[in-house]
Design a protein around this motif. Structure first.
Motif, PDB file in Angstrom:
ATOM      1  N   VAL A 188      -5.235   5.705  -2.032  1.00  0.00           N
ATOM      2  CA  VAL A 188      -5.499   4.401  -2.712  1.00  0.00           C
ATOM      3  C   VAL A 188      -6.392   3.812  -1.691  1.00  0.00           C
ATOM      4  CG1 VAL A 188      -4.562   2.223  -2.983  1.00  0.00           C
ATOM      5  CG2 VAL A 188      -3.108   4.451  -3.585  1.00  0.00           C
ATOM      6  N   LEU A 189      -7.503   3.229  -2.071  1.00  0.00           N
ATOM      7  CA  LEU A 189      -8.508   2.610  -1.098  1.00  0.00           C
ATOM      8  C   LEU A 189      -8.632   1.061  -1.282  1.00  0.00           C
ATOM      9  CD1 LEU A 189     -11.100   5.382  -2.161  1.00  0.00           C
ATOM     10  CD2 LEU A 189      -9.697   5.283   0.078  1.00  0.00           C
ATOM     11  N   THR A 190      -8.468   0.496  -0.278  1.00  0.00           N
ATOM     12  CA  THR A 190      -8.497  -0.984  -0.223  1.00  0.00           C
ATOM     13  C   THR A 190      -9.431  -1.404   0.894  1.00  0.00           C
ATOM     14  OG1 THR A 190      -6.529  -1.624   1.030  1.00  0.00           O
ATOM     15  CG2 THR A 190      -6.464  -1.528  -1.647  1.00  0.00           C
ATOM     16  N   PRO A 191     -10.238  -2.447   0.650  1.00  0.00           N
ATOM     17  CA  PRO A 191     -11.589  -2.954   1.554  1.00  0.00           C
ATOM     18  C   PRO A 191     -10.894  -3.833   2.695  1.00  0.00           C
ATOM     19  CG  PRO A 191     -11.681  -4.251  -0.287  1.00  0.00           C
ATOM     20  CD  PRO A 191     -10.406  -3.475  -0.764  1.00  0.00           C
ATOM     21  N   HIS A 192     -10.325  -3.356   3.657  1.00  0.00           N
ATOM     22  CA  HIS A 192      -9.630  -4.198   4.798  1.00  0.00           C
ATOM     23  C   HIS A 192      -9.164  -5.538   4.408  1.00  0.00           C
ATOM     24  CE1 HIS A 192     -10.470  -4.051   9.229  1.00  0.00           C
ATOM     25  NE2 HIS A 192      -9.368  -5.140   9.048  1.00  0.00           N
TER      26      HIS A 192
ATOM     27  N   GLY B 204       5.952  10.367  -8.687  1.00  0.00           N
ATOM     28  CA  GLY B 204       5.551  10.222  -7.315  1.00  0.00           C
ATOM     29  C   GLY B 204       7.052  10.532  -6.260  1.00  0.00           C
ATOM     30  N   SER B 205       6.974   9.632  -5.358  1.00  0.00           N
ATOM     31  CA  SER B 205       7.963   9.770  -4.337  1.00  0.00           C
ATOM     32  C   SER B 205       8.877   8.473  -4.324  1.00  0.00           C
ATOM     33  CB  SER B 205       7.598  10.430  -3.075  1.00  0.00           C
ATOM     34  OG  SER B 205       6.747   9.594  -2.573  1.00  0.00           O
TER      35      SER B 205
ATOM     36  N   ARG C 260       3.833   5.727  -5.476  1.00  0.00           N
ATOM     37  CA  ARG C 260       4.182   5.679  -7.166  1.00  0.00           C
ATOM     38  C   ARG C 260       3.097   5.768  -7.972  1.00  0.00           C
ATOM     39  NH1 ARG C 260       9.048   3.913  -8.618  1.00  0.00           N
ATOM     40  NH2 ARG C 260       8.303   4.910 -10.511  1.00  0.00           N
ATOM     41  N   ARG C 261       1.825   6.030  -6.971  1.00  0.00           N
ATOM     42  CA  ARG C 261       0.601   6.430  -7.659  1.00  0.00           C
ATOM     43  C   ARG C 261      -0.032   5.418  -8.581  1.00  0.00           C
ATOM     44  NH1 ARG C 261       1.702  12.774  -9.362  1.00  0.00           N
ATOM     45  NH2 ARG C 261      -0.550  12.502  -9.987  1.00  0.00           N
ATOM     46  N   ILE C 262       0.042   3.959  -8.081  1.00  0.00           N
ATOM     47  CA  ILE C 262      -0.072   2.863  -8.866  1.00  0.00           C
ATOM     48  C   ILE C 262      -1.452   2.979  -9.266  1.00  0.00           C
ATOM     49  CG2 ILE C 262      -0.280   0.334  -8.931  1.00  0.00           C
ATOM     50  CD1 ILE C 262       2.582   0.335  -7.920  1.00  0.00           C
ATOM     51  N   ALA C 263      -2.395   3.098  -8.423  1.00  0.00           N
ATOM     52  CA  ALA C 263      -3.765   2.844  -8.710  1.00  0.00           C
ATOM     53  C   ALA C 263      -4.344   4.048  -9.336  1.00  0.00           C
ATOM     54  CB  ALA C 263      -4.559   3.074  -7.140  1.00  0.00           C
ATOM     55  N   GLU C 264      -3.817   5.338  -8.947  1.00  0.00           N
ATOM     56  CA  GLU C 264      -4.294   6.313  -9.709  1.00  0.00           C
ATOM     57  C   GLU C 264      -4.069   6.487 -11.340  1.00  0.00           C
ATOM     58  OE1 GLU C 264      -2.131   9.840  -8.053  1.00  0.00           O
ATOM     59  OE2 GLU C 264      -3.259  11.461  -9.643  1.00  0.00           O
ATOM     60  N   SER C 265      -2.689   5.913 -11.770  1.00  0.00           N
ATOM     61  CA  SER C 265      -2.217   5.842 -13.061  1.00  0.00           C
ATOM     62  C   SER C 265      -2.908   4.710 -13.803  1.00  0.00           C
ATOM     63  CB  SER C 265      -0.745   5.864 -12.936  1.00  0.00           C
ATOM     64  OG  SER C 265      -0.378   4.496 -12.373  1.00  0.00           O
TER      65      SER C 265
ATOM     66  N   LEU D 204       0.835  -1.146   0.227  1.00  0.00           N
ATOM     67  CA  LEU D 204      -0.022  -0.051   0.002  1.00  0.00           C
ATOM     68  C   LEU D 204       0.818   1.407  -0.018  1.00  0.00           C
ATOM     69  CD1 LEU D 204      -2.813   0.911   0.017  1.00  0.00           C
ATOM     70  CD2 LEU D 204      -3.049   0.450   2.560  1.00  0.00           C
ATOM     71  N   MET D 205       2.005   1.196   0.677  1.00  0.00           N
ATOM     72  CA  MET D 205       2.867   2.272   0.854  1.00  0.00           C
ATOM     73  C   MET D 205       3.376   2.623  -0.779  1.00  0.00           C
ATOM     74  SD  MET D 205       6.334   2.854   3.503  1.00  0.00           S
ATOM     75  CE  MET D 205       7.129   1.409   2.716  1.00  0.00           C
TER      76      MET D 205
END
Ligand code: GLV
Length: 331
Positions: A283-287, A142-143, A118-123, A112-113
């Motif tokens: 980035v949002l993930t469902p637990h 990103g960073s 690295r903006r993986i979900a957004e890209s 998740l970090m």
């Protein structure tokens, strides 16, 4: 002889149910409904044990309605859904599933970090929308994770497993804050430096939350804390909803007061603050931090081991492996 009756409050692996049936009369929930408080209470009638998840709240009112209940076995390491004090006062044993999920959860925290930094979900979402038309020097920049300062709030088993990945795999400087400081040898092995909460917030490039949820950690990260963080920082929550003030985080992300967040847990989940869904930099993930086949199996088996031994069955009778309130066993 009649077998003792237990409730398995949510769906689990059929193999776990089969094993429990060797010892108990099992009522289960194969359709995996999330029962209301009233329905849970109705189903607990006559049950001496229950296998629960974070969705089932075990409080004084429920316990008073079920004086026959002796053991609640959570299939989770966190147990803020239990009123442990109320359970202990009534001689009800509580168990959880530590250790078996440590490395899997640490892997997920790292994933998740990295996805956040690295903006993986957004890209990926942009690519799916057909928006990738050319290479650009600043497209989704990103960073770095390697070599950055990794901040960890809550340095228990999972925090330490994340620190190890950061320090030894990615050459990160690890700083942490915790209720109690680690011993020197552990700090040295993890290359981790103990700092105040304020220093942690100010210095971390990536801040990972791995502390238990309780009244004292409610909104541990709110407006004031977010204001101390670097504008380039990423915040990762794999602990519990409620540790972060989600409304304050939405404001900080929208204002780019911090760069991005990665969240696996939310206040009032599975409902989300709707504003989170509108923000690109989260980035949002469902637990799902512990959700691998091997680890979920191990968690289910450990919860079953606790029920079997804790209710006086099997070769380990009377010695459940992971009690939360072992004083109940002694009493
Ligand atoms: C999951 O959130 C757990 O506490 O195991």
């Amino acid at each position: 002889m009649m077998k003792p009756a237990i409730l398995v409050a949510r769906a689990v692996f059929p193999e776990t149910i089969a094993r429990l049936r060797e010892h108990f009369e099992v009522s289960d929930n194969p359709d995996d409904e999330v029962w209301s408080k009233q329905e849970l209470s109705r189903r607990l009638q006559g049950k001496v044990g229950a296998l629960t998840t974070g969705s089932e709240r075990i409080d004084a009112e429920l316990l008073d309605a079920h004086p026959q209940l002796k053991l609640v076995a959570n299939m989770a390491v966190g147990y803020n859904n239990f009123d442990v004090e109320a359970c202990t006062a009534r001689g009800v044993l509580c168990t959880n599933t530590p250790d078996v999920l440590t490395e899997t959860t640490a892997d997920f925290g790292f994933a998740l970090m990295m996805a956040t930094a690295r903006r993986i979900a957004e890209s990926e979402h942009a690519l799916r929308r057909g928006e990738w038309t050319k290479w650009s020097y600043d497209m989704f920049i990103g960073s770095d994770v390697h070599g950055a300062t990794l901040g960890i709030l809550g340095m228990g088993r999972i925090g330490q497993a994340i620190a190890r990945r950061g320090a030894h795999g990615f050459g990160m400087q690890v700083i942490y804050h915790n209720r109690s400081r680690l011993d020197q040898a552990t700090e040295a092995a993890l290359n981790a430096r103990y700092v105040s909460k304020e220093e942690l917030l100010r210095e971390a490039d990536h801040l990972v939350l791995v502390l238990p949820y309780s009244a004292s950690s409610h909104h541990a990260i709110g407006e004031a804390e977010l204001a101390l963080m670097k504008p380039s920082a990423c915040l990762i929550n794999i602990a519990r909803g409620g540790i972060v003030d989600d409304a304050a985080l939405v404001r900080a992300l929208a204002a780019r007061q911090i760069a991005a967040a990665g969240l696996d847990v939310f206040e009032n989940e599975p409902a989300l603050n709707p504003a989170l869904l509108e923000l690109p930099n989260v980035v949002l993930t469902p637990h799902i931090a512990s959700a691998t086949v091997a680890t979920r199996r191990a968690m289910a088996e450990l919860a079953a081991d606790n029920l079997i031994a804790g209710l006086g069955c099997g070769p380990q009778a009377g010695r459940p492996p992971t009690p939360i309130n072992p004083q109940v066993l002694a009493g």
